[in-house]
Design a protein around this motif. Structure first.
Motif, PDB file in Angstrom:
ATOM      1  N   GLY A  55     -29.997  43.529  19.752  1.00  0.00           N
ATOM      2  CA  GLY A  55     -30.239  42.134  19.440  1.00  0.00           C
ATOM      3  C   GLY A  55     -30.154  41.312  20.709  1.00  0.00           C
ATOM      4  O   GLY A  55     -29.344  41.607  21.594  1.00  0.00           O
ATOM      5  N   THR A  73     -34.563  42.254  16.251  1.00  0.00           N
ATOM      6  CA  THR A  73     -33.332  42.973  15.940  1.00  0.00           C
ATOM      7  C   THR A  73     -32.217  41.985  15.615  1.00  0.00           C
ATOM      8  O   THR A  73     -31.476  42.167  14.647  1.00  0.00           O
ATOM      9  CB  THR A  73     -32.935  43.903  17.096  1.00  0.00           C
ATOM     10  N   TRP A 156     -26.968  47.482  18.760  1.00  0.00           N
ATOM     11  CA  TRP A 156     -27.104  47.542  17.308  1.00  0.00           C
ATOM     12  C   TRP A 156     -27.615  48.908  16.889  1.00  0.00           C
ATOM     13  O   TRP A 156     -28.465  49.517  17.543  1.00  0.00           O
ATOM     14  CB  TRP A 156     -28.087  46.471  16.856  1.00  0.00           C
ATOM     15  N   SER A 158     -28.783  50.946  13.105  1.00  0.00           N
ATOM     16  CA  SER A 158     -29.204  50.627  11.732  1.00  0.00           C
ATOM     17  C   SER A 158     -28.064  50.776  10.740  1.00  0.00           C
ATOM     18  O   SER A 158     -28.148  50.271   9.632  1.00  0.00           O
ATOM     19  CB  SER A 158     -30.384  51.497  11.311  1.00  0.00           C
TER      20      SER A 158
END
Length: 160
Positions: A55, A73, A156, A158
């Motif tokens: 992100g 993201t 990040w 998932s």
């Protein structure tokens, strides 16, 4: 109106000038590139917005800074779309009890230019709280040295 405020009037999603502000500030302070070397300079702004595996958020220099950039993201992570995220006061990324800690941290970034390995509690649009870890936050200065805000790179996966 300063240059950073003018930039918010147009989409910064893939703006080459804004990309240069992000990446040049990052490289100057951290001594490494923001975007992998295999990504061409022409493709780099789009890669950062659409494909980066982290992100990336940036806020401006207003007294109550607002987000002016959030890649896809970051949008997924915080559950906002581009239009909702840009213009949102960045303090709202943390709930009220966590805002003093966030403010103190951002003052450290202002003093030192950047901070690595930051960890803090954040909140999504729907109110879900989550930790951000190993975050890099840095000052944004253009090539003339004008302060334009701050940016944050949030690792990040998932599974978050």
């Amino acid at each position: 109106m300063d240059a950073a405020q003018r930039r918010t009037e147009t989409s910064l999603r893939t703006d080459p000038g804004f990309f240069n502000l992000l990446s040049n500030s990052y490289s100057r302070l951290l001594g490494k590139p923001l975007v992998p070397e295999h990504v061409s300079i022409e493709d780099a702004p789009r890669w950062l917005y659409e494909s980066a595996p982290f992100g990336l958020l940036a806020h401006n220099t207003m007294a109550d800074p607002v987000f002016v950039y959030g890649n896809m993201t970051a949008q997924k992570l915080f559950e906002y779309d581009w239009d909702e995220l840009t213009g949102l006061p960045s303090r709202l990324s943390a709930q009220a009890p966590d805002r003093d800690e966030r403010r103190a941290f951002l003052e450290q970034v202002e003093r030192d230019g950047f901070v690595c390995a930051y960890r803090g509690m954040r909140v999504t649009k729907s109110g879900k709280r989550f930790w951000i870890d190993n975050v890099v936050v840095w000052q944004l200065h253009d090539d003339a040295g004008v302060y334009c805000g701050q940016a944050a790179l949030i690792p990040w996966t998932s599974g978050v």
